[in-house]
Write a protein that holds these residues in place. Structure first.
Motif, PDB file in Angstrom:
ATOM      1  N   VAL A  30       0.858  -1.186   0.000  1.00  0.00           N
ATOM      2  CA  VAL A  30       0.000   0.000   0.000  1.00  0.00           C
ATOM      3  C   VAL A  30       0.894   1.236   0.000  1.00  0.00           C
ATOM      4  O   VAL A  30       2.033   1.185   0.471  1.00  0.00           O
ATOM      5  CB  VAL A  30      -0.947   0.026   1.222  1.00  0.00           C
ATOM      6  CG1 VAL A  30      -1.907  -1.149   1.198  1.00  0.00           C
ATOM      7  CG2 VAL A  30      -0.164   0.059   2.524  1.00  0.00           C
ATOM      8  N   GLU A  31       0.366   2.330  -0.567  1.00  0.00           N
ATOM      9  CA  GLU A  31       1.129   3.575  -0.601  1.00  0.00           C
ATOM     10  C   GLU A  31       0.216   4.749  -0.294  1.00  0.00           C
ATOM     11  O   GLU A  31      -0.967   4.731  -0.644  1.00  0.00           O
ATOM     12  CB  GLU A  31       1.789   3.782  -1.968  1.00  0.00           C
ATOM     13  CG  GLU A  31       3.060   2.987  -2.169  1.00  0.00           C
ATOM     14  CD  GLU A  31       3.812   3.411  -3.420  1.00  0.00           C
ATOM     15  OE1 GLU A  31       3.346   4.358  -4.109  1.00  0.00           O
ATOM     16  OE2 GLU A  31       4.859   2.798  -3.712  1.00  0.00           O
ATOM     17  N   ARG A  32       0.780   5.756   0.339  1.00  0.00           N
ATOM     18  CA  ARG A  32       0.055   6.989   0.609  1.00  0.00           C
ATOM     19  C   ARG A  32       0.089   7.843  -0.652  1.00  0.00           C
ATOM     20  O   ARG A  32       1.112   7.955  -1.324  1.00  0.00           O
ATOM     21  CB  ARG A  32       0.738   7.738   1.764  1.00  0.00           C
ATOM     22  CG  ARG A  32      -0.021   8.933   2.304  1.00  0.00           C
ATOM     23  CD  ARG A  32      -1.138   8.511   3.195  1.00  0.00           C
ATOM     24  NE  ARG A  32      -1.692   9.660   3.915  1.00  0.00           N
ATOM     25  CZ  ARG A  32      -2.820   9.632   4.594  1.00  0.00           C
ATOM     26  NH1 ARG A  32      -3.509   8.488   4.667  1.00  0.00           N
ATOM     27  NH2 ARG A  32      -3.268  10.685   5.231  1.00  0.00           N
ATOM     28  N   HIS A  57      -4.952   9.787   0.674  1.00  0.00           N
ATOM     29  CA  HIS A  57      -5.614   8.492   0.834  1.00  0.00           C
ATOM     30  C   HIS A  57      -4.583   7.389   0.600  1.00  0.00           C
ATOM     31  O   HIS A  57      -3.462   7.649   0.162  1.00  0.00           O
ATOM     32  CB  HIS A  57      -6.768   8.348  -0.164  1.00  0.00           C
ATOM     33  CG  HIS A  57      -6.333   8.411  -1.591  1.00  0.00           C
ATOM     34  ND1 HIS A  57      -6.161   9.610  -2.276  1.00  0.00           N
ATOM     35  CD2 HIS A  57      -6.008   7.429  -2.486  1.00  0.00           C
ATOM     36  CE1 HIS A  57      -5.764   9.366  -3.517  1.00  0.00           C
ATOM     37  NE2 HIS A  57      -5.668   8.047  -3.662  1.00  0.00           N
ATOM     38  N   TRP A  58      -4.989   6.174   0.884  1.00  0.00           N
ATOM     39  CA  TRP A  58      -4.124   5.025   0.656  1.00  0.00           C
ATOM     40  C   TRP A  58      -4.520   4.331  -0.639  1.00  0.00           C
ATOM     41  O   TRP A  58      -5.682   4.322  -1.025  1.00  0.00           O
ATOM     42  CB  TRP A  58      -4.222   4.038   1.816  1.00  0.00           C
ATOM     43  CG  TRP A  58      -3.603   4.556   3.084  1.00  0.00           C
ATOM     44  CD1 TRP A  58      -4.244   5.196   4.098  1.00  0.00           C
ATOM     45  CD2 TRP A  58      -2.227   4.484   3.456  1.00  0.00           C
ATOM     46  NE1 TRP A  58      -3.365   5.535   5.088  1.00  0.00           N
ATOM     47  CE2 TRP A  58      -2.114   5.098   4.723  1.00  0.00           C
ATOM     48  CE3 TRP A  58      -1.080   3.953   2.860  1.00  0.00           C
ATOM     49  CZ2 TRP A  58      -0.896   5.204   5.398  1.00  0.00           C
ATOM     50  CZ3 TRP A  58       0.126   4.046   3.528  1.00  0.00           C
ATOM     51  CH2 TRP A  58       0.219   4.668   4.785  1.00  0.00           C
ATOM     52  N   GLU A  59      -3.516   3.765  -1.304  1.00  0.00           N
ATOM     53  CA  GLU A  59      -3.752   3.022  -2.542  1.00  0.00           C
ATOM     54  C   GLU A  59      -3.171   1.621  -2.427  1.00  0.00           C
ATOM     55  O   GLU A  59      -2.099   1.424  -1.835  1.00  0.00           O
ATOM     56  CB  GLU A  59      -3.132   3.744  -3.738  1.00  0.00           C
ATOM     57  CG  GLU A  59      -3.793   5.080  -4.063  1.00  0.00           C
ATOM     58  CD  GLU A  59      -3.161   5.773  -5.245  1.00  0.00           C
ATOM     59  OE1 GLU A  59      -3.857   6.612  -5.859  1.00  0.00           O
ATOM     60  OE2 GLU A  59      -1.980   5.488  -5.561  1.00  0.00           O
ATOM     61  N   ARG A 101      -3.228   1.609  -9.669  1.00  0.00           N
ATOM     62  CA  ARG A 101      -3.299   1.674  -8.216  1.00  0.00           C
ATOM     63  C   ARG A 101      -4.745   1.924  -7.825  1.00  0.00           C
ATOM     64  O   ARG A 101      -5.411   2.790  -8.401  1.00  0.00           O
ATOM     65  CB  ARG A 101      -2.409   2.793  -7.676  1.00  0.00           C
ATOM     66  CG  ARG A 101      -0.924   2.540  -7.958  1.00  0.00           C
ATOM     67  CD  ARG A 101      -0.120   3.818  -7.753  1.00  0.00           C
ATOM     68  NE  ARG A 101       1.282   3.568  -8.029  1.00  0.00           N
ATOM     69  CZ  ARG A 101       2.239   3.531  -7.101  1.00  0.00           C
ATOM     70  NH1 ARG A 101       1.921   3.754  -5.837  1.00  0.00           N
ATOM     71  NH2 ARG A 101       3.483   3.295  -7.422  1.00  0.00           N
ATOM     72  N   ARG A 131     -11.889   5.912   2.894  1.00  0.00           N
ATOM     73  CA  ARG A 131     -11.638   6.154   4.318  1.00  0.00           C
ATOM     74  C   ARG A 131     -12.446   5.189   5.185  1.00  0.00           C
ATOM     75  O   ARG A 131     -11.978   4.722   6.230  1.00  0.00           O
ATOM     76  CB  ARG A 131     -11.997   7.596   4.665  1.00  0.00           C
ATOM     77  CG  ARG A 131     -11.046   8.631   4.046  1.00  0.00           C
ATOM     78  CD  ARG A 131     -11.428  10.028   4.457  1.00  0.00           C
ATOM     79  NE  ARG A 131     -10.519  11.004   3.886  1.00  0.00           N
ATOM     80  CZ  ARG A 131     -10.639  12.322   4.062  1.00  0.00           C
ATOM     81  NH1 ARG A 131     -11.635  12.797   4.798  1.00  0.00           N
ATOM     82  NH2 ARG A 131      -9.762  13.137   3.507  1.00  0.00           N
ATOM     83  N   TRP A 146     -10.672   1.766   5.120  1.00  0.00           N
ATOM     84  CA  TRP A 146      -9.262   1.679   5.486  1.00  0.00           C
ATOM     85  C   TRP A 146      -9.005   0.919   6.782  1.00  0.00           C
ATOM     86  O   TRP A 146      -8.100   0.063   6.837  1.00  0.00           O
ATOM     87  CB  TRP A 146      -8.625   3.060   5.542  1.00  0.00           C
ATOM     88  CG  TRP A 146      -7.222   3.042   6.077  1.00  0.00           C
ATOM     89  CD1 TRP A 146      -6.751   3.627   7.210  1.00  0.00           C
ATOM     90  CD2 TRP A 146      -6.091   2.364   5.499  1.00  0.00           C
ATOM     91  NE1 TRP A 146      -5.424   3.370   7.392  1.00  0.00           N
ATOM     92  CE2 TRP A 146      -4.988   2.591   6.353  1.00  0.00           C
ATOM     93  CE3 TRP A 146      -5.907   1.584   4.359  1.00  0.00           C
ATOM     94  CZ2 TRP A 146      -3.727   2.077   6.096  1.00  0.00           C
ATOM     95  CZ3 TRP A 146      -4.646   1.066   4.103  1.00  0.00           C
ATOM     96  CH2 TRP A 146      -3.572   1.310   4.958  1.00  0.00           C
ATOM     97  N   LYS A 167      -6.629  -2.266   6.660  1.00  0.00           N
ATOM     98  CA  LYS A 167      -5.394  -2.245   7.447  1.00  0.00           C
ATOM     99  C   LYS A 167      -5.302  -3.483   8.336  1.00  0.00           C
ATOM    100  O   LYS A 167      -4.251  -4.126   8.425  1.00  0.00           O
ATOM    101  CB  LYS A 167      -5.356  -0.975   8.289  1.00  0.00           C
ATOM    102  CG  LYS A 167      -4.090  -0.802   9.109  1.00  0.00           C
ATOM    103  CD  LYS A 167      -4.125   0.506   9.868  1.00  0.00           C
ATOM    104  CE  LYS A 167      -2.858   0.665  10.710  1.00  0.00           C
ATOM    105  NZ  LYS A 167      -2.878   1.938  11.488  1.00  0.00           N
TER     106      LYS A 167
END
Length: 254
Positions: free
Chosen positions: A215-217, A226-228, A237, A242, A245, A249
């Motif tokens: 995952v990347e910011r 956001h996260w991808e 990606r 939100r 997430w 996670k």
């Protein structure tokens, strides 16, 4: 029922069982006109034969088979424009037979008898194909393939090859490393059936857990951080909502 011969496909992983059904079809041809459309050792072979040989009126199908079992075969056949009648051949006990009756599919108990086979075929033209929901209840485990209708053919998409699924209007797009496929299924239904395989990252997107490589910011510069999700073999990606997430996670052990 008229005298037009029924085109019957025999599907069983045991050679003696296929031979017996073939012989029985010949024995009852006088009272129940039929033509042997082919014989297959599993559901995958059966679908290939139907694609190559044209329409089939009825499929005599064993339940327990390698590669693709009879219940999954019936689910794929049900998506054909003109689905054939599926008659299961089974060694199940009476309790399981009652379940098949509730699912609105016919059945033949092994060893199959000529008079019982004739009676089952006599009902073919009056029977509707079993509902997908009923078949799913009989075999609650995961399917191995998705059905994809393309140009009048059924393509079998191995579930293990799917990297992600996206809901778009009334269809779902399944993405593999090579291309996209359009599925006529609901994303929520797929999520429920494959809860251990796919993870929801957005209200309209599921990703294959095994394909996630990181995952990347993203989006911090324009204020939409956001996260991808990064997937193996896919350059695209996929954003994580939100709302999802915290679940993502936890599921990924981050």
């Amino acid at each position: 029922m008229n005298d037009t011969p029924l085109r019957v496909l025999v599907v069983d992983d045991e050679t003696p069982a296929r031979s017996r059904l073939r012989d029985l079809l010949g024995d009852i041809a006088g009272e129940c006109p039929n033509l042997l459309a082919g014989m297959a050792a599993n559901g995958l072979e059966a679908l290939r034969l139907i694609e190559q040989g044209g329409a089939v009126d009825a499929v005599l199908c064993d339940i327990r088979m390698p590669v693709m079992d009879g219940v999954e075969l019936a689910r794929h056949l049900g998506r054909l424009p003109a689905p054939p009648a599926v008659i299961f051949t089974t060694a199940y006990d009476q309790y399981a037979v009652q379940a098949f009756e509730l699912a609105a599919v016919d059945y033949l108990l092994k060893p199959v008898r000529a008079e019982r086979l004739a009676a089952a075929l006599a009902k073919v033209r009056q029977r509707r194909p079993p509902a997908d929901e009923a078949l799913a209840a009989l075999a609650p485990g995961e399917r191995r393939h998705f059905s994809v209708n393309e140009r009048g053919r059924i393509l079998l998409l191995p579930v293990a090859e799917v990297r992600y699924l996206k809901a778009e209007l009334k269809y779902v797009t399944a993405r593999t490393a090579e291309r996209e496929f359009v599925l006529d299924e609901a994303l929520t239904q797929i999520e429920q059936e494959f809860a251990g395989r796919f993870l929801r990252i957005h209200r309209n997107c599921l990703v294959a857990r095994a394909a996630v490589v990181g995952v990347e910011r993203a989006g911090e510069q324009d204020g939409e951080a956001h996260w991808e999700i990064l997937l193996a073999g896919i350059a695209e990606r996929l954003p994580v909502s939100r709302r999802q997430w915290p679940t993502v996670k936890q599921a990924l052990g981050l």
